[in-house]
Design a protein around this motif. Sequence first.
Motif, mmCIF file in Angstrom:
data_model
loop_
_atom_site.group_PDB
_atom_site.id
_atom_site.type_symbol
_atom_site.label_atom_id
_atom_site.label_comp_id
_atom_site.label_asym_id
_atom_site.label_seq_id
_atom_site.Cartn_x
_atom_site.Cartn_y
_atom_site.Cartn_z
ATOM 1 N N SER A 328 0.875 -1.093 -0.008
ATOM 2 C CA SER A 328 0.124 -0.048 -0.121
ATOM 3 C C SER A 328 0.895 1.017 0.005
ATOM 4 C CB SER A 328 -0.804 -0.108 1.217
ATOM 5 O OG SER A 328 -1.791 0.944 1.285
ATOM 6 N N ASP A 329 1.227 1.710 -1.204
ATOM 7 C CA ASP A 329 1.771 3.018 -1.365
ATOM 8 C C ASP A 329 1.155 3.976 -2.481
ATOM 9 O OD1 ASP A 329 3.614 2.723 -3.999
ATOM 10 O OD2 ASP A 329 3.690 0.817 -2.884
ATOM 11 N N TYR A 330 1.502 5.313 -2.412
ATOM 12 C CA TYR A 330 0.648 5.950 -3.355
ATOM 13 C C TYR A 330 0.651 5.584 -4.876
ATOM 14 C CZ TYR A 330 -1.166 10.223 -5.548
ATOM 15 O OH TYR A 330 -1.949 10.928 -6.376
ATOM 16 N N GLN A 331 1.919 5.081 -5.289
ATOM 17 C CA GLN A 331 2.232 4.884 -6.909
ATOM 18 C C GLN A 331 1.292 3.758 -7.277
ATOM 19 O OE1 GLN A 331 3.205 7.681 -8.103
ATOM 20 N NE2 GLN A 331 4.915 6.513 -9.243
ATOM 21 N N SER A 332 1.341 2.692 -6.235
ATOM 22 C CA SER A 332 0.898 1.574 -6.441
ATOM 23 C C SER A 332 -0.798 1.372 -6.480
ATOM 24 C CB SER A 332 1.405 0.095 -5.659
ATOM 25 O OG SER A 332 0.847 0.179 -4.310
ATOM 26 N N ILE A 333 -1.317 2.172 -5.648
ATOM 27 C CA ILE A 333 -2.562 2.489 -5.385
ATOM 28 C C ILE A 333 -3.196 3.275 -6.882
ATOM 29 C CG2 ILE A 333 -4.508 4.110 -4.557
ATOM 30 C CD1 ILE A 333 -2.914 3.972 -1.880
ATOM 31 N N LYS A 334 -2.518 3.929 -7.320
ATOM 32 C CA LYS A 334 -2.889 4.677 -8.707
ATOM 33 C C LYS A 334 -3.020 3.414 -9.738
ATOM 34 C CE LYS A 334 -0.048 7.773 -9.130
ATOM 35 N NZ LYS A 334 0.653 9.210 -9.782
ATOM 36 N N ILE A 335 -1.900 2.591 -9.822
ATOM 37 C CA ILE A 335 -2.060 1.434 -10.850
ATOM 38 C C ILE A 335 -3.075 0.539 -10.628
ATOM 39 C CG2 ILE A 335 -0.466 -0.593 -11.436
ATOM 40 C CD1 ILE A 335 2.112 0.943 -10.669
ATOM 41 N N ALA A 336 -3.314 0.143 -9.302
ATOM 42 C CA ALA A 336 -4.370 -0.589 -8.980
ATOM 43 C C ALA A 336 -5.703 -0.082 -9.342
ATOM 44 C CB ALA A 336 -4.329 -1.056 -7.543
ATOM 45 N N LEU A 337 -5.853 1.132 -8.869
ATOM 46 C CA LEU A 337 -7.194 1.887 -9.440
ATOM 47 C C LEU A 337 -7.431 1.580 -10.924
ATOM 48 C CD1 LEU A 337 -7.269 4.824 -7.084
ATOM 49 C CD2 LEU A 337 -9.020 3.305 -7.148
ATOM 50 N N ASP A 338 -6.423 1.806 -11.701
ATOM 51 C CA ASP A 338 -6.544 1.740 -13.292
ATOM 52 C C ASP A 338 -6.741 0.157 -13.439
ATOM 53 O OD1 ASP A 338 -6.005 4.312 -14.120
ATOM 54 O OD2 ASP A 338 -3.974 4.213 -14.166
ATOM 55 N N PHE A 339 -6.400 -0.701 -12.944
ATOM 56 C CA PHE A 339 -6.980 -2.021 -13.104
ATOM 57 C C PHE A 339 -8.122 -2.211 -12.746
ATOM 58 C CE2 PHE A 339 -6.572 -6.623 -12.225
ATOM 59 C CZ PHE A 339 -6.373 -7.178 -13.439
ATOM 60 N N LEU A 340 -8.524 -1.763 -11.728
ATOM 61 C CA LEU A 340 -10.033 -1.847 -11.234
ATOM 62 C C LEU A 340 -10.950 -1.359 -12.254
ATOM 63 C CD1 LEU A 340 -12.236 -2.010 -9.181
ATOM 64 C CD2 LEU A 340 -11.658 0.238 -8.273
ATOM 65 N N GLU A 341 -10.640 -0.142 -12.733
ATOM 66 C CA GLU A 341 -11.580 0.219 -13.885
ATOM 67 C C GLU A 341 -11.419 -0.501 -15.453
ATOM 68 O OE1 GLU A 341 -14.136 2.985 -15.553
ATOM 69 O OE2 GLU A 341 -13.306 2.725 -13.263
#
Length: 808
Positions: A328-341
């Motif tokens: 759980s770090d800021y960069q990987s949160i952004k990547i995971a949210l794109d994958f969620l979409e």
Amino acid sequence: MTFSLPHIISILDAKTVGTFNNFTIENVSIDSRSLQNSTGTLFFALKGLNHDAHEYIKTLISKGVQYFVVEFIPEGLEQKANFIIVSDTKIALQQTAKYYRSLFNFPIIGITGSNGKTIVKEWLNFLLSPDFSVVRSPKSYNSQVGVPLSIFGINENHNLGIFEAGISLKGEMSILEEIIEPSIGILTHFGTAHAEGFTSEKEKLEEKLSLFKNCKTVILEANKEIENLLQNNPFTWSFSDQSASVYFEKNGSQLKVIFNNTTFEVTVPFQDEISLKNIATCITTLLFLKVSTQKITERIPKLFPVEIRLEAKKGINNCVLIDDSYSSDYQSIKIALDFLEQQKLHKKKTIILSDVFQSGLPIDVLYEKVGRVLQNNNIDRIIVIGETISSYLKDLPNVISFNSTIDFLKQFNTQSFQNETILIKGARSFNFDEIVVLLEEKKHETVLEIDLDALTHNLNFYKSKLNPETKIMVMVKAFGYGNGGFEIAKLLEHLKINYLGVAFADEGVELRKAGISIPIMVMNPEMHSFSTMIAYDLEPEIYSINELNEFVKIAQQKNVASYPIHIKIDTGMHRLGFEKPQLEQLIAILKETNLVEVKSIFSHLATSDDTSFRAFTLEQYKRYTEASEQIVKNLKSKPILHILNTSGIFNYPEFQLNMVRLGIGLYGVGNSDEENQKLQNVSTLKSIISQIREVLPEESVGYGRKFRVTNRMKIATIPIGYADGIRRAWGNEKGFVSINDQKATILGNICMDMLMVDITNIDCQEGDEVIIFGKSPTVVEMAKTLDTIPYEILTSISQRVKRIFFKN
């Protein structure tokens, strides 16, 4: 990350249109589909063989993006946004990252090698984070584009960087070296991966070592040949060479470490050779950085298996889970949210998020950014776990907070999660894997894993054979050739595919219910399904006069006009389609009605996979051209023309016309060795060893005593059988599975739910992973042995086998 543009513009030697002095960059983006694109985004419109992001600038402007790095300004947009015009946007991205990296002065570790880069990076991050504020590459962002995007994660509070660099062509590493500017180098295992871009192993090695040209030292396994190629001081480790800087001796679960006349022991959590080498690399790095032996002995036993991929899994109550429960770090949160979409099946989106670590940002700035990115992604329900994140995000809409994972589990209610896509994103210390277990549908020992990155690679390979304007229809019939229908369709929609093709209307209906909105063509429409097709906006293939008349009748009843249909021409397959004598009647009907509109005219090549039938294929193309020209001339319209399937794209690209239909090749299976060499494996069928037993001579294995034992042997039972789609003909020593990269021959008859294999000479134990097919054996190998085609192997895998979709 915040920095301004004027200096960058001068570095890029760019022309500008617009105003840039008052803009502060908050986010660098290359993905037009990301919901994180906003007013603070600087968007680089990258062009490649198979894509051109300039096409999406108009849409991005409508979403609030105002600043673009482009190679040209799309027509009509000159006054709509601010543009930095360069000759090559990818080079501009790299140069911008290089400039941004130059703003910081702290040690950077650069990691390269053939294998182990990401594991060593993640382990070093874990081992060094208590002593340093670490910034690292997210996931495996190590490419010509991934490295620049990683660099933009640096901020002024970091004091150590760990970045990995991967290459596939000569000349690439020098570009990455100038961006990363590592002061410490690490070479992990050097092997044969990605060798196709080099003339020799030595050339590839020299290219990798160029990452270290300005490093103070390079950490690597002792190897005189490699050390002689280095221009800097090697700091080596070894299990066999006592002259190495750090020498290791293994004794069970203990590693004896000898360094500078000091000896200490470390308990290691893994016993396999590859993990031990990665651990040795990490310990050697810690010793070089002067981390105390006490800290090393405390931290190494806590190392964990590294998951470098995001997985989409089937959850309870018709949910989809995105499992990212280990960081759980800021960069990987952004990547995971794109994958969620990309993977969302349902309109409703939920995130379960722990306290955020390793950002290097002041805590109030960090959570302000986290809150903003969650809102930009339109998350319907935000469940936060951790005292810190709970206090900072409590005022956001739709937030539910818990102080700990235990508190969440105490109040867990299965019925509160229904028909939604759930991203589970947590630091390892929060043990979110316990949440995954509760939300995931009952686990199975046998699973079919689908690699979405490989699928994207294969799509891009076939795109490289096509003109930029050629449309692509992708066939997702038969449950995506056995791989999964709507999950793959969702990715294809995200990748801007023009059409999807299904066999029957009910397949299309399921895709529509799953939220797929792009055009869908039904290849084998049944007349009784015409009303349903119109209700769900599905477009039928029309192959006969009777079928056309019936569809026109239904269209009139439903009060629709100009409904899209696709005319099938039979040019020699003799399966379905209009033949030449029927064309006049077809044209007459079409001219008399405005209820339908011919969206496309197509045919199907019977032997595009076998170039020995080239003359027949050319005759088919000639018949198709004559028929389509006759229809077009009489209707005075411009329908889409298409005749090529997967092997046609590969063997006859000159016949691509307006559109092609991509099928089995997308899933990693070509029709020739040459084609297969360009494709990546998409589907891997896995199981485990349920039980191991010894069998004595004169005993037998399986039903009917088909295998008789002549020498004492060990056999393993695997929980998969013909009810799961493994043909019985693959048994009786014809077929094999892979266990720990070794062939295990299938003994006796394959049972309904089990098969047995010979593991006499394989070091394995109960619970070990078994590859039924994937890289070895491949579905192509299986098909040859069974005298069938790969299509049958893939489409035979039962729906009771769980599908897992992942992206690195």
